[in-house]
Design a protein around this motif. Structure first.
Motif, PDB file in Angstrom:
ATOM      1  N   MET A   1      -2.321  -4.181   3.116  1.00  0.00           N
ATOM      2  CA  MET A   1      -3.679  -3.690   3.047  1.00  0.00           C
ATOM      3  C   MET A   1      -4.212  -3.868   1.634  1.00  0.00           C
ATOM      4  N   THR A   2      -5.485  -4.038   1.562  1.00  0.00           N
ATOM      5  CA  THR A   2      -6.133  -4.175   0.262  1.00  0.00           C
ATOM      6  C   THR A   2      -6.655  -2.819  -0.211  1.00  0.00           C
ATOM      7  N   ALA A   3      -6.966  -2.757  -1.477  1.00  0.00           N
ATOM      8  CA  ALA A   3      -7.520  -1.517  -2.029  1.00  0.00           C
ATOM      9  C   ALA A   3      -8.833  -1.173  -1.337  1.00  0.00           C
ATOM     10  N   SER A   4      -9.603  -2.194  -0.979  1.00  0.00           N
ATOM     11  CA  SER A   4     -10.873  -1.947  -0.291  1.00  0.00           C
ATOM     12  C   SER A   4     -10.649  -1.255   1.041  1.00  0.00           C
ATOM     13  N   ASN A   5      -9.614  -1.675   1.752  1.00  0.00           N
ATOM     14  CA  ASN A   5      -9.305  -1.045   3.034  1.00  0.00           C
ATOM     15  C   ASN A   5      -8.805   0.384   2.853  1.00  0.00           C
ATOM     16  N   LEU A   6      -8.012   0.605   1.829  1.00  0.00           N
ATOM     17  CA  LEU A   6      -7.453   1.935   1.599  1.00  0.00           C
ATOM     18  C   LEU A   6      -8.505   2.936   1.123  1.00  0.00           C
ATOM     19  N   HIS A   7      -9.440   2.477   0.303  1.00  0.00           N
ATOM     20  CA  HIS A   7     -10.423   3.375  -0.294  1.00  0.00           C
ATOM     21  C   HIS A   7     -11.796   3.318   0.371  1.00  0.00           C
ATOM     22  N   GLY A   8     -11.970   2.397   1.286  1.00  0.00           N
ATOM     23  CA  GLY A   8     -13.245   2.294   1.985  1.00  0.00           C
ATOM     24  C   GLY A   8     -14.310   1.506   1.248  1.00  0.00           C
ATOM     25  N   GLU A   9     -14.028   1.128   0.008  1.00  0.00           N
ATOM     26  CA  GLU A   9     -14.959   0.309  -0.768  1.00  0.00           C
ATOM     27  C   GLU A   9     -14.200  -0.367  -1.896  1.00  0.00           C
ATOM     28  N   ASP A  10     -14.846  -1.364  -2.496  1.00  0.00           N
ATOM     29  CA  ASP A  10     -14.228  -2.057  -3.620  1.00  0.00           C
ATOM     30  C   ASP A  10     -14.286  -1.178  -4.862  1.00  0.00           C
ATOM     31  N   TYR A  11     -13.337  -1.390  -5.767  1.00  0.00           N
ATOM     32  CA  TYR A  11     -13.394  -0.718  -7.055  1.00  0.00           C
ATOM     33  C   TYR A  11     -14.605  -1.223  -7.824  1.00  0.00           C
TER      34      TYR A  11
END
Length: 102
Positions: A1-11
C-alpha cells in the motif's frame, strides 16, 4: 500500500517531488524514442511507442495501463536482444564477439 492509500491523501511534499519526477520521466521517454529512431536500434513503431510507457503507467494506471507498459517493455527487450532468438550455433560468445569456427 502507498502512503496515499493509508492516509487518504498525499503528503504535502508529494507534488514537489512527483511533478519534476514525472516531467523528467516524460522528457526522458521522448529523448529515448528520438535516440532509438535515429540510431535505428529499435523498429520505428516500437521506438515511437516508448513515451506511451509513461502515459500508460501514470495517466492510465487506474485503468490497467501498466499492463500496456509491461507489454511494451517486453517488446523492447525482445527486439533489443536478437541473440535470444538466434539458434545456439549463431549466438555470440560470452564476450560479445561471435564465436570462431575451428
Amino acid at each position: 500500500m502507498t502512503a496515499s492509500n493509508l492516509h487518504g491523501e498525499d503528503y504535502g511534499w508529494f507534488p514537489a517531488l512527483a511533478v519534476p519526477a514525472n516531467a523528467l520521466w516524460a522528457v526522458g521517454s521522448v529523448v529515448l524514442a528520438v535516440t532509438t529512431v535515429r540510431a535505428r536500434s529499435l523498429p520505428r513503431p516500437l521506438a515511437v511507442a516508448l513515451p506511451v510507457i509513461w502515459l500508460s503507467s501514470i495517466m492510465l494506471s487506474q485503468l490497467g495501463g501498466n499492463l500496456l507498459a509491461g507489454a511494451l517493455w517486453a517488446a523492447v527487450a525482445w527486439t533489443a536482444q536478437p541473440a535470444w532468438r538466434a539458434p545456439a550455433a549463431e549466438a555470440p560468445a560470452a564476450g560479445g564477439a561471435p564465436a570462431r569456427s575451428r
